[in-house]
Enzyme design. Structure first.
Site, PDB file in Angstrom:
ATOM      1  CB  SER A   1      -0.891   0.021   1.240  1.00 27.65           C
ATOM      2  OG  SER A   1      -0.157   0.462   2.381  1.00 27.65           O
ATOM      3  CG  ASP A   2       1.524   5.785  -1.387  1.00 27.32           C
ATOM      4  OD1 ASP A   2       2.449   5.970  -0.577  1.00 27.32           O
ATOM      5  OD2 ASP A   2       1.416   6.435  -2.443  1.00 27.32           O
ATOM      6  CD1 TRP A   3       1.674   7.629   5.571  1.00 32.41           C
ATOM      7  CD2 TRP A   3       3.874   7.333   5.386  1.00 32.41           C
ATOM      8  NE1 TRP A   3       2.234   8.034   6.744  1.00 32.41           N
ATOM      9  CE2 TRP A   3       3.601   7.860   6.668  1.00 32.41           C
ATOM     10  CE3 TRP A   3       5.201   7.075   5.038  1.00 32.41           C
ATOM     11  CZ2 TRP A   3       4.607   8.136   7.600  1.00 32.41           C
ATOM     12  CZ3 TRP A   3       6.200   7.361   5.967  1.00 32.41           C
ATOM     13  CH2 TRP A   3       5.895   7.868   7.239  1.00 32.41           C
TER      14      TRP A   3
END
Length: 721
Positions: A266-268
């Site tokens: 996932s992204d942050w």
């Protein structure tokens, strides 16, 4: 480590240890750093315990050989089975040696130099202990209001795909095992992040699946076909579902249709963000949706460690999904050789030799030269060494030319424009004045600039955006230069002296007022560590501009999105039988961009002649050749980007007015000519039909060949089926 050994390792892991492998935390959580693992402020709110940290599978933002080895050593001493950490970081356009931002690299149209830039970034970052880079970003983008346009290579799916392959080759090479000086690449952001509504970061994306497949997916697929090891999910929704919880996107398309068997991250914070998106009631549901969708690693939220165990115990999640994710992570660690050498690549002495070396800086300078685009030149450039130059503007002596995602780069080490110009002329020939800051001005600086300009033969005005005005969360509704800079330009124009504007920025800008006042405009973007030297080489003619735009410059922000491969309408402007008013147009501005895709000038001139196609008909199993003669009719050597476009004149669905299909970058001496040949085959004419079948249509096609998407020669042929 064999498959059997990996499987045995997996079977030794407890459920909590498995879940730990699915978590990525930032550097401050770990011992061995300057923070010594002390969690403060917002990080404490995540509720991360020491037990969680010791089971964690990867670390974000760690760089520097000494610290990387210290963190890995401390982690191995606490992790029960001594499973090494994956060290990941945003090495986007350089580690310490910063290359131009990716949008600028795209404008070089030079795939070999792009690959070299990624290889050098990998070499430096690997020596500093990094294993994985969150790059390349291949999001197609048509809206310059979005700050992250600087991180993409432009608005064209074919060209973006070619650069995606080049970057992956550069980062990864052919062998990641052991100390190869390469990094595993992570393509991002899957999918369609560049189409955020209103150009506003993190915003909704809503489009048809046909458009998604036709324009936005090809570059991700190209990166994966080149062997890219990881995929990062996007922040945005795709068909109403956030990418981090989108099973159809990640399981069905990415893994099922494309057969991707690598790691998805996932992204942050994106897993937890499914709650404000409105598709998860709480963190437990967010964890459930993410693991079912196929997110292997959760970055910087604790939905997995806090809730997956209970979800497994309640029967809501099959532990087999967790096992699959863990195995993919372990396989990547094996591929990188981390089980044999957990300190892979990290070497303090080699780091000193490799990082920011003269060889790497030379390569950065070369790519910066190729990336700059000459937009206007009314016989002012190149400058002559004997001319008296007034160098004015907020970027005259400013190291903020690296651009976003250059976190280990040093603005102090960046070659400033003034210093670069001193390599071409005596200090007595250049007088410097700041004139204004990026967005403000002091009266004394203003007057100093005006006084300085009076002494000069030519004014070089260095303008642009500071780096925080673009990049992530850098969306802007007004994409003109800041008002104070435009005012400075207007005041200097009153003096009647030639003005050369050099632009340092991360996006296409509305340049109408600049074009009206400047005699020459050089788009330098954020050119990186050697930017000032590269720009000076171009200004003084030691190098000839060869960059060409890969993203259209709007005439006005009111046109946005404006891009070259747009559709016609039933009432197109300029149609022979159209009424003047009732056509698709603006009443107050042109439909066309200020500067089109593929545009760029040189210090010489090129003439195209004799364009021809080998046959009027293309049988489905045969190829056609398209040729054109290109001549350098000027007095300087130069490089030209010869561009080939195609249009399907009557498709099953509406087709773009032009689509880039190929290009050649050629170098010609004064008076030299060359025949440039392109091969065109049926597969290049395919597109996604209304039923998503990828096929071509029998019928008539137009071929366009020229120096940009606007100034072209048209040919015709017919495809038979």
């Amino acid at each position: 480590m064999t498959d059997q050994q990996l499987q045995a390792l997996l079977e030794q892991l407890t459920l909590d240890e498995k879940i730990g492998q699915l978590l990525q935390l930032a550097v401050p959580f770990f011992e061995g750093t300057e923070n010594e693992g002390q969690i403060t402020g917002p990080m404490a709110a995540m509720g991360i315990t020491e037990e969680t940290v010791k089971n964690t599978g990867s670390v974000l933002g760690l760089a520097g050989a000494k610290e990387a080895m210290a963190v890995q050593k401390a982690h191995l001493s606490k992790n029960r089975l001594s499973i090494p950490l994956l060290v990941m970081a945003d090495i986007v356009h350089g580690y310490k040696t910063i290359f131009p931002v990716p949008l600028a690299i795209g404008c070089s149209w030079d795939l070999e130099l792009a690959e070299q830039s990624a290889e050098i970034a990998a070499r430096e970052a690997s020596a500093a202990g990094v294993h994985v880079t969150f790059a390349p970003m291949v999001d197609l983008v048509r809206d310059p209001r979005w700050g992250r346009v600087m991180e993409t290579t432009g608005e064209d799916p074919y060209l973006n795909s070619e650069f995606a392959r080049a970057f992956v080759r550069g980062f990864q090479g052919t062998d990641l095992t052991g100390d190869t000086g390469r990094l595993a690449a992570c393509v991002k952001h899957f999918a369609a992040y560049g189409a955020a509504e209103g150009g506003r970061d993190y915003n909704t994306v809503d489009m048809s699946e046909r458009q998604l497949r036709e324009y936005y997916l090809p570059a991700y697929k190209a990166a994966l076909d080149a062997g890219c090891e990881m995929v990062m999910t996007a922040f945005n929704t795709v068909d109403g579902i956030p990418a981090a919880g989108n099973k159809r996107l990640l399981r069905d398309l990415l893994r099922g249709e494309w057969n991707f068997d690598g790691v998805v991250i996932s992204d942050w914070g994106a897993v937890k963000e499914m709650i404000p998106h409105g598709v998860a009631a709480d963190e437990a549901e967010a964890a459930l949706k993410a693991i079912e969708a196929g997110v292997d690693i959760e970055m910087m939220t604790a939905c997995y460690p806090d809730h997956l165990r209970k979800l497994v115990e309640s029967g809501s999640v099959d532990e087999g999904l967790i096992d699959e994710a863990v195995m993919r992570i372990l396989q990547l660690k094996r591929k990188l050789g981390l089980f044999e050498n957990p300190y892979r690549g990290a070497d303090v002495e080699r780091e000193k030799q490799v990082v920011f070396s003269e060889e790497h800086r030379k390569a950065a300078r070369q790519l910066a030269v190729k990336s700059c685009v000459l937009l206007k030149n009314d016989s002012v450039l190149p400058l002559r060494p004997e001319q008296n130059i007034a160098l004015i503007g907020p970027f005259a002596q400013n190291g903020d030319i690296l651009g976003p995602w250059s976190w280990t780069g040093s603005t102090e080490d960046a070659v400033q424009l003034y210093d670069g110009m001193l390599a071409h002329t005596a200090a007595s020939n250049i007088v410097v004045a700041q004139g204004c800051d990026i967005e403000t001005a002091a009266e004394e600086h203003w007057q100093e600039a005006l006084n300085t300009a009076r002494q000069a033969d030519v004014i070089v005005l260095a303008l642009g955006e500071h780096s925080e005005m673009s990049g992530e969360a850098g969306s802007r509704a007004d994409i003109r230069l800041p008002e104070i800079q435009l005012k400075l330009l207007a005041e200097l124009k009153k003096m009647g002296k030639p003005i050369v504007v050099v632009l340092f920025n991360g996006r296409p800008l509305d340049l109408r007022s600049v074009v009206e006042s400047a005699d020459a405009i050089l788009e330098a973007w954020y050119p990186g560590s050697e930017g000032g030297a590269a720009v000076a080489d171009l200004l003084y003619g030691a190098e000839t501009p060869s960059g060409r735009l890969t993203m259209s410059f709007p005439y006005s922000v009111g046109q946005v999105p404006v891009y070259y491969n747009n559709f016609n309408t039933g009432r197109p402007q300029g149609a022979p039988d159209a009424q003047i008013r009732y056509v698709s147009q603006y009443l107050d501005i042109p439909n066309e961009p200020l500067y089109p895709f593929g545009y760029g000038l040189s210090y010489t001139a090129f003439r195209y002649s004799g364009a021809k196609i080998s046959a009027p008909v293309m049988p489905p199993d045969e190829k056609l050749t398209v040729t054109v003669n290109v001549s350098n009719t000027g007095s300087a050597a130069g490089e030209e980007v010869v561009q080939l476009y195609v249009r399907d004149l009557a498709g099953e669905v509406v087709r773009p007015l032009k689509e880039l299909k190929d290009f050649r970058k050629i170098a010609l001496k004064p008076g030299e000519s060359r025949e440039v040949t392109f091969t065109l085959e049926e597969s290049q004419l395919r597109y996604h039909h209304s039923d998503l079948q990828f096929a071509s249509d029998a019928g008539e096609f137009a071929v366009f060949i020229g120096p940009n998407s606007r100034d072209v020669t048209e040919l015709r042929f017919r495809l038979e089926k």
